[in-house]
Design a protein around this motif. Structure first.
Motif, PDB file in Angstrom:
ATOM      1  N   GLY A  24       0.781  -1.234   0.000  1.00 40.54           N
ATOM      2  CA  GLY A  24       0.000   0.000   0.000  1.00 40.54           C
ATOM      3  C   GLY A  24       0.808   1.277   0.000  1.00 40.54           C
ATOM      4  N   GLN A  28      -0.310   5.197  -1.182  1.00 34.98           N
ATOM      5  CA  GLN A  28      -0.290   6.280  -0.195  1.00 34.98           C
ATOM      6  C   GLN A  28       0.544   7.463  -0.687  1.00 34.98           C
ATOM      7  OE1 GLN A  28      -2.082   6.694   2.359  1.00 34.98           O
ATOM      8  NE2 GLN A  28      -2.997   4.667   2.547  1.00 34.98           N
ATOM      9  N   ARG A  29       1.638   7.184  -1.392  1.00 37.12           N
ATOM     10  CA  ARG A  29       2.430   8.265  -1.974  1.00 37.12           C
ATOM     11  C   ARG A  29       1.594   9.051  -2.987  1.00 37.12           C
ATOM     12  NH1 ARG A  29       8.273   5.356  -3.402  1.00 37.12           N
ATOM     13  NH2 ARG A  29       8.892   4.928  -1.238  1.00 37.12           N
ATOM     14  N   ALA A  32      -1.137  11.078  -1.199  1.00 36.25           N
ATOM     15  CA  ALA A  32      -0.594  12.247  -0.514  1.00 36.25           C
ATOM     16  C   ALA A  32      -0.363  13.387  -1.503  1.00 36.25           C
ATOM     17  CB  ALA A  32       0.705  11.875   0.191  1.00 36.25           C
ATOM     18  N   ASP A  62      -6.910   5.763  -5.075  1.00 34.95           N
ATOM     19  CA  ASP A  62      -6.138   6.997  -4.876  1.00 34.95           C
ATOM     20  C   ASP A  62      -7.049   8.135  -4.438  1.00 34.95           C
ATOM     21  OD1 ASP A  62      -3.820   5.702  -5.766  1.00 34.95           O
ATOM     22  OD2 ASP A  62      -4.131   6.331  -7.848  1.00 34.95           O
ATOM     23  N   TYR A  65      -8.306   7.559  -0.714  1.00 34.33           N
ATOM     24  CA  TYR A  65      -7.273   7.839   0.289  1.00 34.33           C
ATOM     25  C   TYR A  65      -6.980   9.343   0.369  1.00 34.33           C
ATOM     26  CZ  TYR A  65      -5.980   2.979   1.276  1.00 34.33           C
ATOM     27  OH  TYR A  65      -5.980   1.659   1.700  1.00 34.33           O
ATOM     28  N   ARG A  69      -7.605  12.032   3.623  1.00 36.98           N
ATOM     29  CA  ARG A  69      -6.659  13.039   4.118  1.00 36.98           C
ATOM     30  C   ARG A  69      -7.325  14.422   4.185  1.00 36.98           C
ATOM     31  NH1 ARG A  69      -0.994  11.848   3.622  1.00 36.98           N
ATOM     32  NH2 ARG A  69      -0.665   9.632   3.108  1.00 36.98           N
ATOM     33  N   GLY A  91      -9.250   1.709   0.446  1.00 34.42           N
ATOM     34  CA  GLY A  91      -9.485   3.145   0.315  1.00 34.42           C
ATOM     35  C   GLY A  91     -10.826   3.550   0.889  1.00 34.42           C
TER      36      GLY A  91
END
Length: 479
Positions: A24, A28-29, A32, A62, A65, A69, A91
């Motif tokens: 994962g 996550q990159r 972000a 994507d 997630y 955030r 996600g």
């Protein structure tokens, strides 16, 4: 230099990278980077209303997630699940834990119309064809309300590898792409759907191959290719370019091709054709001849075709010359394909979409809708380097390899004679010693930049563009 890679190459690189990372971590990159881009576009995250259009697969993950955030920063985030049974499970769980809410597609209209930002996570890079009806409807609401749209990796509905748009597609204000550019983000018509493009580094650079599918030169790349005379140079050592162009009906084409050639780095320009008086009146430094290409004197490259009318004999003489040759305009129509393929010296062909369509025997719309495939097919058929002009100019080499793409131009370059200037400029770079691929790429870059500098947002003529090439050259060199 900006580079783009095919879907298959990107997926292979992602698998190699994921094998080295915790599960994962790659997503996550990406999430972000996507969340940061959305926050910057909004300006103020707390209290803003964000809608995620979520399809199946990793692009939806994507988006979810990233939505989690943003929700943790105080945004009200809603996700419209277009494929609930195939939504990215991890996600979706993270999104719900962060306080995000889900919305049924049937109830999505009001949610989208009230949004401050819409995130397009509908289809990933493997998607084909246009949007499905539910997705098209929701994207239409966003467009109707003029809600800013951020696309995840690329706008849903465009073809990642080709830049084709075969149905309804999302029109984004910003596309956040991960690891590397995809061809669709550099090539029209898909490029027009992407808006601004932001590349998020997720670590793919270490695992991508050296040879990309597409290359887009930037100032530093062009500066390294510009011919620069040395202390011992004279006009002949710098290269002489021959221009076989113009006719009684189109003398201006000859003048404009010569104008481009004089600013392209060669030491001298020879002109052959019926517009000698017009050329000399405008450019007394040009060497003129009325004896035909074979008797014009030594040249290091030829340009043939702009405004040439129906004189196939001149085109044939130039094509038979054992030096690099650029073929444009009427020359494309008159040149014998077998003779072009038989050439051993480099050949650069510079058609616009209509000329390319005639050479390929297809409708113009087919070329405009599949520019990358058309450029590659022409290069293969003629054994030549092909510069396909347009809003994004493509330069494809017959040997294959990376296709060059240029987007420095402006819509104001769509003016009579602009292509003649480009031909002369590229021909001069050929004479100065650049390869056909480099000459076409550098000429397209300088020509587009000159168009921007000359117009500054206002209409221009081709002669204005020619005069601005020197400014473009200096701009590239100085930066």
């Amino acid at each position: 230099m900006r580079t783009a890679y095919s879907v298959e190459t990107v997926r292979t690189a992602e698998r190699a990278l994921m094998a080295r990372l915790p599960e994962g971590a790659l997503m996550q990159r990406a999430a972000a980077g996507l969340a940061v881009a959305c926050a910057e576009l909004l300006g103020r995250v707390y209290g803003s209303r964000i809608v995620l259009l979520v399809g199946s697969g990793d692009n939806g993950g994507d988006a979810l997630y990233a939505g989690a955030r943003l929700a943790r920063r105080g945004a009200g985030v809603a996700a419209v699940l277009l494929a609930p049974e195939r939504t990215h499970a991890g996600g979706l769980a993270a999104f719900r834990r962060a306080g995000g809410r889900t919305v049924d597609p049937a109830d999505g209209e009001e949610t989208v119309l009230r949004a401050d930002l819409v995130v397009d996570g509908i289809v990933g890079i493997g998607g084909t064809g246009g949007l499905r009806p539910d997705a098209e409807r929701l994207a239409g609401f966003a467009a109707e309300a003029r809600v800013p749209v951020v696309a995840v990796d690329l706008p849903s509905g465009v073809e990642a590898d080709t830049g084709e748009v075969r149905g309804a597609a999302v029109r984004a204000d910003l596309t956040v792409t991960f690891g590397t550019h995809k061809p669709a983000l550099l090539i029209d018509p898909a490029r027009e759907y992407a808006g601004s493009v932001r590349l998020v580094d997720i670590g793919l650079g270490d695992v991508l191959p050296e040879e990309p599918g597409l290359e887009a030169l930037q100032h530093v790349d062009v500066a390294a290719l510009l011919p620069v005379p040395g202390a011992e140079s004279d006009k002949y050592r710098r290269g002489v370019v021959g221009i076989a162009a113009g006719s009684a009906r189109y003398p201006g084409a000859a003048v404009l091709a010569v104008a481009g050639a004089l600013r392209g780095g060669a030491g001298a320009v020879r002109y052959v054709g019926p517009a000698a008086d017009a050329v000399i009146a405008r450019f007394p430094e040009v060497l003129v001849s009325d004896q035909g290409p074979k008797h014009a004197g030594r040249v290091q490259a030829w340009v043939v075709g702009p405004g040439a009318g129906d004189d196939a004999s001149v085109v044939g003489e130039v094509v038979s010359a054992d030096v690099p040759v650029l073929i444009d305009a009427d020359g494309l129509r008159l040149a014998d394909r077998d003779a072009v393929r038989a050439r051993t010296a480099p050949t650069l062909m510079t058609p616009h979409a209509g000329e390319a369509a005639a050479l390929l025997g297809v409708a113009r719309e087919e070329v405009e809708g599949a520019r990358l495939a058309s450029a590659r097919e022409l290069a293969a058929r003629y054994g030549a380097t092909v510069l396909l002009k347009g809003s994004t100019t493509l330069i494809a080499d017959a040997a294959g390899g990376a296709v060059r793409v240029n987007s420095t131009g402006t819509g104001w370059l769509a003016t009579a004679g602009s292509g003649d200037v480009l031909s002369g400029l590229a021909g001069s770079l050929l004479a100065a010693g650049l390869s056909a691929l480099d000459a076409g790429s550098v000429a397209a870059y300088l020509h587009g930049l000159a168009g921007r500098l000359a117009s500054d947002g206002a209409p221009v003529g081709a002669h204005d563009v020619a005069e601005a090439v020197v400014r473009a050259w200096r701009d590239v060199r100085d930066q």
